[in-house]
Scaffold this motif. Sequence first.
Motif, PDB file in Angstrom:
ATOM      1  N   PRO A 147      47.454  60.959  46.651  1.00 27.88           N
ATOM      2  CA  PRO A 147      46.611  60.871  45.458  1.00 27.88           C
ATOM      3  C   PRO A 147      45.264  60.182  45.655  1.00 27.88           C
ATOM      4  O   PRO A 147      44.400  60.272  44.796  1.00 27.88           O
ATOM      5  CB  PRO A 147      47.478  60.074  44.471  1.00 27.88           C
ATOM      6  CG  PRO A 147      48.390  59.282  45.336  1.00 27.88           C
ATOM      7  CD  PRO A 147      48.652  60.111  46.554  1.00 27.88           C
ATOM      8  N   ALA A 148      45.094  59.461  46.772  1.00 24.45           N
ATOM      9  CA  ALA A 148      43.835  58.735  46.960  1.00 24.45           C
ATOM     10  C   ALA A 148      43.536  58.587  48.442  1.00 24.45           C
ATOM     11  O   ALA A 148      44.424  58.689  49.290  1.00 24.45           O
ATOM     12  CB  ALA A 148      43.919  57.350  46.309  1.00 24.45           C
ATOM     13  N   VAL A 149      42.260  58.355  48.740  1.00 22.84           N
ATOM     14  CA  VAL A 149      41.878  58.079  50.129  1.00 22.84           C
ATOM     15  C   VAL A 149      42.454  56.737  50.545  1.00 22.84           C
ATOM     16  O   VAL A 149      43.155  56.615  51.538  1.00 22.84           O
ATOM     17  CB  VAL A 149      40.346  58.085  50.289  1.00 22.84           C
ATOM     18  CG1 VAL A 149      39.963  57.681  51.717  1.00 22.84           C
ATOM     19  CG2 VAL A 149      39.789  59.449  49.952  1.00 22.84           C
ATOM     20  N   GLY A 150      42.194  55.710  49.717  1.00 23.13           N
ATOM     21  CA  GLY A 150      42.777  54.398  49.963  1.00 23.13           C
ATOM     22  C   GLY A 150      42.235  53.726  51.203  1.00 23.13           C
ATOM     23  O   GLY A 150      41.461  54.277  51.970  1.00 23.13           O
ATOM     24  N   VAL A 166      44.886  57.306  54.382  1.00 26.18           N
ATOM     25  CA  VAL A 166      44.673  56.567  55.632  1.00 26.18           C
ATOM     26  C   VAL A 166      45.991  55.984  56.130  1.00 26.18           C
ATOM     27  O   VAL A 166      46.351  56.112  57.303  1.00 26.18           O
ATOM     28  CB  VAL A 166      43.620  55.457  55.421  1.00 26.18           C
ATOM     29  CG1 VAL A 166      43.478  54.607  56.681  1.00 26.18           C
ATOM     30  CG2 VAL A 166      42.276  56.054  55.028  1.00 26.18           C
ATOM     31  N   ARG A 167      46.724  55.363  55.212  1.00 29.04           N
ATOM     32  CA  ARG A 167      47.997  54.745  55.592  1.00 29.04           C
ATOM     33  C   ARG A 167      49.036  55.811  55.960  1.00 29.04           C
ATOM     34  O   ARG A 167      49.738  55.674  56.964  1.00 29.04           O
ATOM     35  CB  ARG A 167      48.501  53.885  54.441  1.00 29.04           C
ATOM     36  CG  ARG A 167      49.880  53.286  54.684  1.00 29.04           C
ATOM     37  CD  ARG A 167      50.280  52.371  53.553  1.00 29.04           C
ATOM     38  NE  ARG A 167      51.661  51.905  53.716  1.00 29.04           N
ATOM     39  CZ  ARG A 167      52.241  51.013  52.937  1.00 29.04           C
ATOM     40  NH1 ARG A 167      51.559  50.471  51.939  1.00 29.04           N
ATOM     41  NH2 ARG A 167      53.491  50.660  53.124  1.00 29.04           N
ATOM     42  N   VAL A 168      49.151  56.859  55.144  1.00 29.95           N
ATOM     43  CA  VAL A 168      50.151  57.897  55.411  1.00 29.95           C
ATOM     44  C   VAL A 168      49.848  58.605  56.731  1.00 29.95           C
ATOM     45  O   VAL A 168      50.743  58.874  57.530  1.00 29.95           O
ATOM     46  CB  VAL A 168      50.204  58.901  54.247  1.00 29.95           C
ATOM     47  CG1 VAL A 168      51.102  60.079  54.583  1.00 29.95           C
ATOM     48  CG2 VAL A 168      50.699  58.214  52.974  1.00 29.95           C
ATOM     49  N   HIS A 169      48.567  58.887  56.984  1.00 29.39           N
ATOM     50  CA  HIS A 169      48.188  59.544  58.237  1.00 29.39           C
ATOM     51  C   HIS A 169      48.531  58.664  59.432  1.00 29.39           C
ATOM     52  O   HIS A 169      49.069  59.139  60.451  1.00 29.39           O
ATOM     53  CB  HIS A 169      46.697  59.868  58.228  1.00 29.39           C
ATOM     54  CG  HIS A 169      46.183  60.386  59.534  1.00 29.39           C
ATOM     55  ND1 HIS A 169      45.573  59.558  60.468  1.00 29.39           N
ATOM     56  CD2 HIS A 169      46.208  61.632  60.090  1.00 29.39           C
ATOM     57  CE1 HIS A 169      45.241  60.269  61.527  1.00 29.39           C
ATOM     58  NE2 HIS A 169      45.604  61.527  61.327  1.00 29.39           N
ATOM     59  N   ALA A 170      48.244  57.368  59.314  1.00 28.73           N
ATOM     60  CA  ALA A 170      48.524  56.457  60.428  1.00 28.73           C
ATOM     61  C   ALA A 170      50.018  56.430  60.753  1.00 28.73           C
ATOM     62  O   ALA A 170      50.420  56.397  61.916  1.00 28.73           O
ATOM     63  CB  ALA A 170      48.025  55.052  60.095  1.00 28.73           C
ATOM     64  N   ALA A 171      50.865  56.476  59.712  1.00 26.33           N
ATOM     65  CA  ALA A 171      52.317  56.440  59.922  1.00 26.33           C
ATOM     66  C   ALA A 171      52.813  57.742  60.553  1.00 26.33           C
ATOM     67  O   ALA A 171      53.591  57.724  61.511  1.00 26.33           O
ATOM     68  CB  ALA A 171      53.030  56.179  58.600  1.00 26.33           C
ATOM     69  N   HIS A 182      39.560  64.334  53.880  1.00 26.49           N
ATOM     70  CA  HIS A 182      39.367  63.834  52.514  1.00 26.49           C
ATOM     71  C   HIS A 182      37.895  63.971  52.139  1.00 26.49           C
ATOM     72  O   HIS A 182      37.042  64.313  52.980  1.00 26.49           O
ATOM     73  CB  HIS A 182      39.839  62.381  52.373  1.00 26.49           C
ATOM     74  CG  HIS A 182      39.238  61.433  53.373  1.00 26.49           C
ATOM     75  ND1 HIS A 182      37.953  60.978  53.283  1.00 26.49           N
ATOM     76  CD2 HIS A 182      39.774  60.859  54.482  1.00 26.49           C
ATOM     77  CE1 HIS A 182      37.709  60.156  54.280  1.00 26.49           C
ATOM     78  NE2 HIS A 182      38.796  60.066  55.040  1.00 26.49           N
ATOM     79  N   GLY A 183      37.600  63.717  50.888  1.00 18.75           N
ATOM     80  CA  GLY A 183      36.263  63.975  50.355  1.00 18.75           C
ATOM     81  C   GLY A 183      35.171  63.073  50.862  1.00 18.75           C
ATOM     82  O   GLY A 183      33.990  63.380  50.698  1.00 18.75           O
ATOM     83  N   ARG A 184      35.522  61.935  51.477  1.00 18.80           N
ATOM     84  CA  ARG A 184      34.488  61.022  51.967  1.00 18.80           C
ATOM     85  C   ARG A 184      33.954  61.417  53.337  1.00 18.80           C
ATOM     86  O   ARG A 184      32.975  60.846  53.811  1.00 18.80           O
ATOM     87  CB  ARG A 184      35.047  59.592  52.036  1.00 18.80           C
ATOM     88  CG  ARG A 184      35.420  59.013  50.680  1.00 18.80           C
ATOM     89  CD  ARG A 184      35.930  57.593  50.820  1.00 18.80           C
ATOM     90  NE  ARG A 184      36.525  57.108  49.591  1.00 18.80           N
ATOM     91  CZ  ARG A 184      37.184  55.960  49.493  1.00 18.80           C
ATOM     92  NH1 ARG A 184      37.309  55.181  50.558  1.00 18.80           N
ATOM     93  NH2 ARG A 184      37.713  55.589  48.340  1.00 18.80           N
ATOM     94  N   GLN A 185      34.614  62.365  53.978  1.00 19.13           N
ATOM     95  CA  GLN A 185      34.153  62.817  55.288  1.00 19.13           C
ATOM     96  C   GLN A 185      32.944  63.730  55.146  1.00 19.13           C
ATOM     97  O   GLN A 185      32.740  64.363  54.109  1.00 19.13           O
ATOM     98  CB  GLN A 185      35.284  63.570  55.998  1.00 19.13           C
ATOM     99  CG  GLN A 185      36.489  62.729  56.357  1.00 19.13           C
ATOM    100  CD  GLN A 185      37.647  63.582  56.842  1.00 19.13           C
ATOM    101  OE1 GLN A 185      37.887  64.656  56.316  1.00 19.13           O
ATOM    102  NE2 GLN A 185      38.362  63.095  57.848  1.00 19.13           N
ATOM    103  N   LYS A 186      32.170  63.817  56.199  1.00 20.01           N
ATOM    104  CA  LYS A 186      31.079  64.771  56.228  1.00 20.01           C
ATOM    105  C   LYS A 186      31.646  66.178  56.373  1.00 20.01           C
ATOM    106  O   LYS A 186      32.728  66.368  56.926  1.00 20.01           O
ATOM    107  CB  LYS A 186      30.118  64.456  57.371  1.00 20.01           C
ATOM    108  CG  LYS A 186      29.378  63.136  57.184  1.00 20.01           C
ATOM    109  CD  LYS A 186      28.390  62.887  58.315  1.00 20.01           C
ATOM    110  CE  LYS A 186      27.632  61.582  58.077  1.00 20.01           C
ATOM    111  NZ  LYS A 186      26.664  61.301  59.173  1.00 20.01           N
TER     112      LYS A 186
END
Length: 640
Positions: A470-473, A482-487, A498-502
């Motif tokens: 639900p969020a970048v976080g 970020v946390r889910v990807h790292a795990a 995510h939307g903050r990437q170029k």
Amino acid sequence: MAPLDPSAPLSVLGGIGPRTAARLAAAGLRTVLDLLLLLPRRCRALRELDAPTEAAVGELVRLRGTVTACRSAWLPGRRSLVTVSFAASGGGAFDVQFFNQPWLRKTYSPGQERTIEGTLQWRARRFCVHQARVLPAALTPAGEVQLRYPEVEGIGAARLQRWLAACLDRADWARLDLPPLPRGLEAHDGSAADLLRAMHRPATVAEHERARRHFAVREAVALFAAVDRAARARAARPAQAFPVDAALAARILARIPLALTGDQRAAAAALWQRLAGPRAMGVLLQGDVGTGKTAVAIAAALAVLARGGTVAFLAPTELLAEQHAAVVARWLHGSEVRVVLCTSSQRAADLDASAPLLVFGTHALLAAGLALPRLSLVVVDEQHRFGVAQRMALVHKGDNPHVLVMTATPIPRTLALVLFGDLDAVALRQRPPGRRAVRAFQLPAERWSRAVRSIDRAVRRRGRVFVVCPAVGEEGEKGGVVRVHAALAQRFRCGLVHGRQKAAERRAVLASFRDGVTDVLVGTTVLEVGVDVPDATLVVVVAAHRFGIATLHQLRGRVGRGARRGIALLCGPRTERVAAVCRTTDGFELAEADLAIRGSGELLGTAQSGFADLRSLDPVDDLDLLLEVRKAVQAAGGGA
């Protein structure tokens, strides 16, 4: 004090300086009348009690009490809990609990007297007020009703209530006249003073409801008048005709390398018929996830492009615009048509229409300085992401162009009646051969390990997996990508989007996922539309209860696009919305369920859907009013 002129600026009220006035103005509140018309979103009956009783457990109540203690605690997962204990004015005690608001520990000190509204419950041998609302100390509620007002960013509820009370007490009602209602709706009329007092200070729910229906009628009149004007304007202006004969139809279908369903062929034929004139086409194309709306839209676009017109295709995200442009460019390779992409990160350098021009883009297409020569057809994809004004801004770049509005979020007939009453509706229900409905299953958050095992199983079977958060976080935020990807990256070949990437970074991550370099793609709802990976067989939605029905339905449409069946796992509590998505795969049925669960104002998002100005009208509960008003507005010739 002197009476307040309804047209006076809000700065005449105490405590409203230039900065506060600017915040109020941003919410459309500039005058005394504007504040009086800030109508409550909800009115509910409650019981006013001196002391909590077992007989009132489960009911909405109002209690007045004195703070006796305030304590805080930290729960697992870095969650905070603040518990405030009260002694009720009529004897007895009760608690109020606040989650994840640790600062409230310093807000309530022993001896304070406060009024609390909420649902009375009995827990651990004590009364407590669930989903409590602590009223501002200066506010004295009247009547056994609870009113909920819309929030105004940057303005506390207590101050807003104080200014509203001042307006109600001091308004010069003699200067306030509401415009007359159209003929046939006189039964709903009343004086402005009586109606507004009943909205803001009702003694009973029934009194409030009578006033609410009056303002609902006014909102329905404005909506239908606007829809009727749009329909009449379209009918009054001729548009360029783009007839499609049998030979051209065959050429168009030959350019679309897909086996069209009967629904798709019928929809394309219906659009071609309307493009032949003599008036501008206005069509709402509804189709469930996976029914092939884009192919139908391209069939309509090719009819215009074949005769030298320009087509603008407005998409809600860069990902979707990029994908549409890439796919359609392959379909049209070798033709005279120029396929151009225009987004915030990739501006179109040359829109010369010496050749047929098909422009895919996002909000960048709406820029005032962007000219679209010979614009003859406007296609708006995922209309619920755009406001009506945005649709019209693009339309006005051409000379009365034809309009095709598409949505994969099927719209209940009541909303279609209000929002798109100026458009003809065409529906797609059949799925292309091999496309099967994707079942969804709810999974409690504590069983996340099962979701990980499902990801592992899908990857071992050479499938691809979407994981949506639900969020970048930040790195430690629960539910953040970020946390889910790292795990997950510790076990699988993972990509992160995510939307903050170029845009270039997002494209590279998606390309790796499509090409099989990565097996799992973790992202936010930027994945909701436009990502087409036929090998994807599983989508896992983290904290699914934080998404709406339309989004959950869209997300499961990302999988099962190839030969193998897709599955969606919805992780988190089993809410009404999650249960509805698990119960049925029919988008039209889900749209009706969403409308019943959330109400009209939230279904498509007020700012995007055109419901931003609806404060009293609910197209579900007020269907009788809608039909009554529609008849009256049409009889009056659309002007009201």
